[in-house]
Design an enzyme around this catalytic site. Sequence first.
Site, PDB file in Angstrom:
ATOM      1  N   PRO A 226       0.790  -1.225   0.000  1.00  0.00           N
ATOM      2  CG  PRO A 226       0.109  -0.914   2.177  1.00  0.00           C
ATOM      3  CD  PRO A 226       0.822  -1.874   1.297  1.00  0.00           C
ATOM      4  CG  ASP A 249      -0.307   0.580 -11.084  1.00  0.00           C
ATOM      5  OD1 ASP A 249      -0.181   0.465 -12.313  1.00  0.00           O
ATOM      6  OD2 ASP A 249      -0.988  -0.201 -10.380  1.00  0.00           O
ATOM      7  CE  LYS A 271      -4.449   1.235 -14.630  1.00  0.00           C
ATOM      8  NZ  LYS A 271      -5.314   0.118 -14.702  1.00  0.00           N
ATOM      9  CB  THR A 332      -4.767  -6.207  -0.690  1.00  0.00           C
ATOM     10  OG1 THR A 332      -5.666  -5.439  -1.486  1.00  0.00           O
ATOM     11  CG2 THR A 332      -5.513  -6.796   0.496  1.00  0.00           C
ATOM     12  CG  MET A 384     -10.561   2.262  -6.751  1.00  0.00           C
ATOM     13  SD  MET A 384     -10.516   1.530  -8.383  1.00  0.00           S
ATOM     14  CE  MET A 384     -10.946  -0.168  -8.027  1.00  0.00           C
ATOM     15  N   GLY A 413      -3.262   5.291   3.587  1.00  0.00           N
ATOM     16  CA  GLY A 413      -2.883   4.305   4.599  1.00  0.00           C
ATOM     17  C   GLY A 413      -1.434   3.869   4.487  1.00  0.00           C
TER      18      GLY A 413
HETATM   19  N1  SAH Z   1      -4.459  -3.523  -6.084  1.00  0.00           N
HETATM   20  C1  SAH Z   1      -4.660  -2.543  -5.067  1.00  0.00           C
HETATM   21  C2  SAH Z   1      -5.965  -1.789  -5.222  1.00  0.00           C
HETATM   22  C3  SAH Z   1      -6.012  -0.918  -6.446  1.00  0.00           C
HETATM   23  S1  SAH Z   1      -7.486  -0.003  -6.534  1.00  0.00           S
HETATM   24  C4  SAH Z   1      -4.608  -3.233  -3.694  1.00  0.00           C
HETATM   25  O1  SAH Z   1      -4.605  -4.451  -3.623  1.00  0.00           O
HETATM   26  O2  SAH Z   1      -4.562  -2.524  -2.692  1.00  0.00           O
HETATM   27  C5  SAH Z   1      -6.999   1.530  -5.834  1.00  0.00           C
HETATM   28  C6  SAH Z   1      -7.715   1.746  -4.514  1.00  0.00           C
HETATM   29  O3  SAH Z   1      -7.041   1.026  -3.497  1.00  0.00           O
HETATM   30  C7  SAH Z   1      -7.716   3.165  -4.042  1.00  0.00           C
HETATM   31  O4  SAH Z   1      -8.745   3.933  -4.642  1.00  0.00           O
HETATM   32  C8  SAH Z   1      -7.942   2.991  -2.562  1.00  0.00           C
HETATM   33  O5  SAH Z   1      -9.297   2.697  -2.276  1.00  0.00           O
HETATM   34  C9  SAH Z   1      -7.151   1.736  -2.283  1.00  0.00           C
HETATM   35  N2  SAH Z   1      -5.800   2.048  -1.809  1.00  0.00           N
HETATM   36  C10 SAH Z   1      -4.651   1.744  -2.384  1.00  0.00           C
HETATM   37  N3  SAH Z   1      -3.614   2.177  -1.657  1.00  0.00           N
HETATM   38  C11 SAH Z   1      -4.137   2.802  -0.590  1.00  0.00           C
HETATM   39  C12 SAH Z   1      -3.600   3.468   0.552  1.00  0.00           C
HETATM   40  N4  SAH Z   1      -2.275   3.600   0.722  1.00  0.00           N
HETATM   41  N5  SAH Z   1      -4.449   3.968   1.463  1.00  0.00           N
HETATM   42  C13 SAH Z   1      -5.781   3.851   1.304  1.00  0.00           C
HETATM   43  N6  SAH Z   1      -6.337   3.227   0.266  1.00  0.00           N
HETATM   44  C14 SAH Z   1      -5.533   2.708  -0.665  1.00  0.00           C
END
Ligand code: SAH
Length: 482
Positions: A226, A249, A271, A332, A384, A413
Amino acid sequence: MSLYPLFADLTDLPVLVVGGGHVAERKVAALLTAGAKVRVGALQFTDTLTQWASAGRIEPILEPFDTTWLDDIWLVIAATNDRELNVQVAACAHARRILANVVDDPALSRFQVPAVVDRSPLTVAISTGGAAPVVARRVRETLESELDHALGPLTALAQRHRARITRRWSDMSERRAFYDWLHDGPVMALLRNAQPEEAERVLLDALSAKPSTPEKGSVTLVGAGPGDPGLLTLRGLRALNQADVILHDQLVSEAILSLARRDAERIDVGKRCGGRHTQQERIHQLLLEHAQAGRRVVRLKGGDPFVFGRGGEEMEFLHRHGIACEIVPGITAAVACAAYAGIPLTHRDHAQSLHLLTGHGKESLDALDWPALSQAHQTLAVYMGVATLGIFTQRLLEHGRHPDTPFAIVESGTLPQQRVVTGALYELPTRAKLHDIRTPALLVVGEVAAMANDYHWFGVSSPAIEVRDDLASTPMEVCAHD
Ligand code: SAH
């Protein structure tokens, strides 16, 4: 003091350990692994040493030290906390020309036991000559994380076929090139993927076939986690170290990208919502082009590649085009954000199931099973969802989820700027607006979310802002950012 490094073959040689505590026990264990015949002398033994003695694995002497203990001995380790005894053992050993080590006392020691990274049969030994064992320990930690665990089986494989390899490539530089291929190519990849038989077959093919079949590239989908670089996996780190090209990304932080091989080409295929979208087809094309050019490609994604990351589509595409594809999972966002906010996603008292949802767009919301999601005692983790918080809340309330159900929004986060906003479901959109929640943010809805108030431990928590009546009573609004 300059030491002469050596690795000793102690198979079946009698060695002596003086001392019966936990330090002695560790020394005995290492000596037993090396195949030595270990005599252990002390007035008291740990439970484990006692067990080894009754199992006949060591020769125990439960008496005060006596010089006859040194009879026939090749090597001595003194591991007692009695300095006088240690001095005496070292002196006796010296008089008999037996190499002795006194634990943590280089001045009394004729040999020292290094810090070790074990990838048997490969062993890396580290010593500071007693100058600063802490430094050796740090170096060991670094090597532990960097040295692939598949190096052990690779070394064993090379050992088994060493004679054939030497015959096949008598020219030294050719042989070196072959070993490079062994280390960097498909054999190592197969060992890493727990396919030792296939690895051996590829090695044997290479030994019998004409060399220089053009190497095909590969793609590794790596989950970067994250944001906090500490949450990258070791396997992810190793893939980054080996990559020729990295397609990443936008959410992947610079701190993580900087861990990659310095000369790796980096391509930002980010994106971000609201920005200009890079077409997924374009990403597919780039992956294919680089892999077909024989490069090792890492596709680096935020969080986990298979959780709302389109990793599945990329894997299918590559598979259709005959490109080898590995997947390294990442932590995740739901798992990471919850942990860093002190929210257990499941809890025996509060939540028996966890749903990972995406709030991206109205269509994906329409597809959800709202009556099921609105039951109590389950946790919803919404990705999202910043732009659709209003609709999301409304649907849950309409389908009967209790208005007081706790929620927590974790913004950015695991990053230094992480913010956590908590409250009750009925006031969710208003609170999100008051705190100006921006993407990336993860929404957690469910009884467990309230635990963030007490157990939140990372970064700052937004101060509770009283929801003004006029704001609370406005119809659910869609937040502007995402
Ligand atoms: N593949 C990624 C998710 C991609 S979709 C995973 O497994 O985490 C992108 C969404 O993930 C963001 O809109 C948000 O809702 C969440 N996200 C990703 N990183 C984040 C972070 N550091 N803090 C909070 N939400 C996060």
